[in-house]
Design an enzyme around this catalytic site. Structure first.
Site, PDB file in Angstrom:
ATOM      1  N   GLY A  46       0.812  -1.210   0.000  1.00  0.00           N
ATOM      2  CA  GLY A  46       0.000   0.000   0.000  1.00  0.00           C
ATOM      3  C   GLY A  46       0.849   1.264   0.000  1.00  0.00           C
ATOM      4  N   THR A  47       1.938   1.234   0.753  1.00  0.00           N
ATOM      5  CA  THR A  47       2.798   2.415   0.844  1.00  0.00           C
ATOM      6  C   THR A  47       3.367   2.788  -0.524  1.00  0.00           C
ATOM      7  OG1 THR A  47       3.368   1.847   3.112  1.00  0.00           O
ATOM      8  CG2 THR A  47       4.862   3.359   1.968  1.00  0.00           C
TER       9      THR A  47
ATOM     10  N   ASN B 234      -7.811   4.091   8.735  1.00  0.00           N
ATOM     11  CA  ASN B 234      -7.317   2.906   9.424  1.00  0.00           C
ATOM     12  C   ASN B 234      -7.450   2.992  10.942  1.00  0.00           C
ATOM     13  OD1 ASN B 234      -5.320   4.882   8.367  1.00  0.00           O
ATOM     14  ND2 ASN B 234      -4.012   3.940   9.911  1.00  0.00           N
TER      15      ASN B 234
ATOM     16  N   GLN C  12      -7.778  -0.002   3.419  1.00  0.00           N
ATOM     17  CA  GLN C  12      -8.647  -0.537   4.480  1.00  0.00           C
ATOM     18  C   GLN C  12     -10.024  -0.959   3.965  1.00  0.00           C
ATOM     19  OE1 GLN C  12      -7.994  -1.450   7.503  1.00  0.00           O
ATOM     20  NE2 GLN C  12      -5.962  -0.558   7.787  1.00  0.00           N
TER      21      GLN C  12
ATOM     22  N   SER D  46      -3.733  -3.236  -0.688  1.00  0.00           N
ATOM     23  CA  SER D  46      -2.639  -4.002  -0.101  1.00  0.00           C
ATOM     24  C   SER D  46      -3.143  -5.380   0.297  1.00  0.00           C
ATOM     25  CB  SER D  46      -2.114  -3.260   1.134  1.00  0.00           C
ATOM     26  OG  SER D  46      -1.117  -4.017   1.773  1.00  0.00           O
TER      27      SER D  46
ATOM     28  N   HIS E 280      -1.806  -7.595   2.709  1.00  0.00           N
ATOM     29  CA  HIS E 280      -1.687  -8.118   4.078  1.00  0.00           C
ATOM     30  C   HIS E 280      -2.764  -7.611   5.036  1.00  0.00           C
ATOM     31  CE1 HIS E 280       0.306  -4.858   6.518  1.00  0.00           C
ATOM     32  NE2 HIS E 280       0.532  -4.369   5.312  1.00  0.00           N
TER      33      HIS E 280
ATOM     34  N   THR F   1      11.719  -7.495 -11.461  1.00  0.00           N
ATOM     35  CA  THR F   1      11.123  -8.825 -11.623  1.00  0.00           C
ATOM     36  C   THR F   1       9.982  -8.992 -10.625  1.00  0.00           C
ATOM     37  OG1 THR F   1      13.212  -9.710 -12.391  1.00  0.00           O
ATOM     38  CG2 THR F   1      11.597 -11.310 -11.587  1.00  0.00           C
TER      39      THR F   1
ATOM     40  N   CYS G  69       2.104   2.742  13.192  1.00  0.00           N
ATOM     41  CA  CYS G  69       3.313   3.528  12.911  1.00  0.00           C
ATOM     42  C   CYS G  69       3.579   4.550  14.009  1.00  0.00           C
ATOM     43  CB  CYS G  69       3.187   4.256  11.588  1.00  0.00           C
ATOM     44  SG  CYS G  69       2.245   3.366  10.377  1.00  0.00           S
TER      45      CYS G  69
END
Ligand SMILES: *Cc1c(COP(=O)(O)O)cnc(C)c1O
Length: 389
Positions: free
Chosen positions: A71-72, A151, A179, A199, A201, A237, A325
């Site tokens: 996501g970042t 989030n 989210q 994202s 995860h 790759t 974070c």
């Protein structure tokens, strides 16, 4: 000791089916997808299939999906890439004050590069007002970036309305949907968006993989230069096993989303009312209904959120305060601050973010353990003792 994980907005456990789908790509299917021989083509096919699944899930077409490291990177790519590709048209960007740092910090970086950024305020629920977006637009505006859901508090922003405004004015709209994709229905056409970050995860996929949707015809400058991967937009790759994992995660989400969202809403609301019944001086942070099904952010007055987290952790319960974070620093969350939550109340905030494996028993356990912790911590608070006499 019982273990209860309630920090799914930070990350989720990888779904066993996802792991199973990925394994062959760490084994016998190891070719480089850029190679034209069969080894490579087998890997290429897996990427194409995953791309189709992701595109289909959000109402896009395959060419509009670029795989990223998460996501970042998707947020950085969208913001810097669209800004640089369109800077001749203007250098003004509109965002909100409650974005994830993956959006805020690229915006700050661009300010140093000579761009102007407007950080829109939010109301007490964390909502951005579409009228404010419209008012902030100037002749110089080239990009609007507003998150789909926050989030920390779970508030879902009026992206479709903002999208309508952006479309009328011919301005590109990006949304950080990390989210929401996989948690609530997301369709890029219904939302009128030009660009979207997702994202894996956060939705039971592997870490280190995500995607950026970029609507056909939108100009974007690559961040990473190299080979001709991802149609010259993101060199390197491809992370084949992770891409396969992301594809599987959205495939599963597609079939489970509706049921899961009802299940999680009930479980979460049970937790919320249980807390309200057993503990006084608690406040809900975020919108009461325009909110992610799994997210509950509450402030416990007279207590530090960090202390609650540490005490819950000793009982095997994992929650967070603010975003992952910012944990580790006692700075009150920028999100709660923007919502006008008093610093003393913001300090006592805790985020419970539920996931598919949580049960009624998990919630009962939290409701058994949490009130004692709050009582104990408040007993040490001079402010609390003073108020309660
Ligand atoms: C987790 C998160 C991100 C960052 O995604 P990563 O894949 O961890 O880099 C960005 N935005 C929001 C809203 C998030 O919750």
């Amino acid at each position: 000791m019982r273990k209860v994980y309630l920090d799914h907005n930070a990350t989720t456990p990888t779904h066993p089916e996802v792991v199973k789908a990925m394994l062959p790509y760490y084994g016998k299917i190891y070719g480089n997808p850029s190679s034209i021989h069969q080894f490579g083509q087998e890997a290429r096919k897996a990427i194409d299939e995953a791309r189709e699944k992701v595109a289909d899930f959000i109402g896009a077409i395959q060419e509009e999906i670029i795989f990223t490291s998460g996501g970042t990177e998707a947020d950085n790519f969208a913001i810097k890439g669209i800004a640089y590709a369109n800077e001749k048209k203007g250098k003004h960007i509109i965002t909100s004050s409650i974005e994830h740092h993956a959006v805020l910090n690229p915006c700050k970086y661009l300010e140093k590069q000579g761009f102007q950024v407007t950080y829109l305020p939010v109301d007490k629920y964390g909502l951005v007002d579409p009228d404010e977006v419209e008012k902030a637009i100037t002749k110089e505006t080239i990009l609007i970036t507003i998150m789909h859901a926050n989030n920390e508090i779970g508030t879902i922003e009026p992206i479709a309305e903002i999208g309508k405004i952006a479309k009328e004015k011919g301005i590109c709209l990006h949304t950080d949907a990390v989210q929401t994709v996989g948690k609530i229905p997301v369709n890029v056409n219904k939302l009128n968006i030009d660009s979207l970050s997702l994202s894996a995860h956060k939705i039971y996929g592997p870490k280190g993989i995500g995607g950026l949707y970029v609507h056909k015809g939108i100009r974007i400058q690559p961040l990473i230069e190299g080979g001709h991967h991802e149609k010259n937009r993101r060199a390197g790759t491809e992370n084949v096993p992770a891409i396969v994992g992301l594809g599987k995660a959205v495939e599963i989400a597609k079939t489970t989303l509706d049921k899961e969202s009802i299940y999680l809403t009930n479980l979460r609301d049970g937790l919320c009312s249980g807390i309200g019944e057993k503990i006084d001086s608690v406040y809900l942070n975020g919108h009461p209904v325009k909110r992610l099904p799994n997210t509950l952010n509450m402030s416990f007055e007279f207590v530090e959120g960090e202390s609650i987290i540490l005490n819950l952790d000793m009982k095997g319960i994992a929650v967070s305060s603010g975003s992952a974070c910012t944990s580790g620093s006692l700075e009150p969350s920028h999100v709660l601050k923007a919502m006008g939550v008093e610093p003393a109340i913001a300090q006592g905030s805790v985020r419970f973010s539920l996931g598919k494996d949580n049960t009624e028993e998990d919630i009962d356990y939290v409701l058994e353990v949490l009130p004692e912790i709050i009582v104990r911590l408040r007993a040490m608070s001079p402010l609390y003792r003073k108020q309660k006499g």
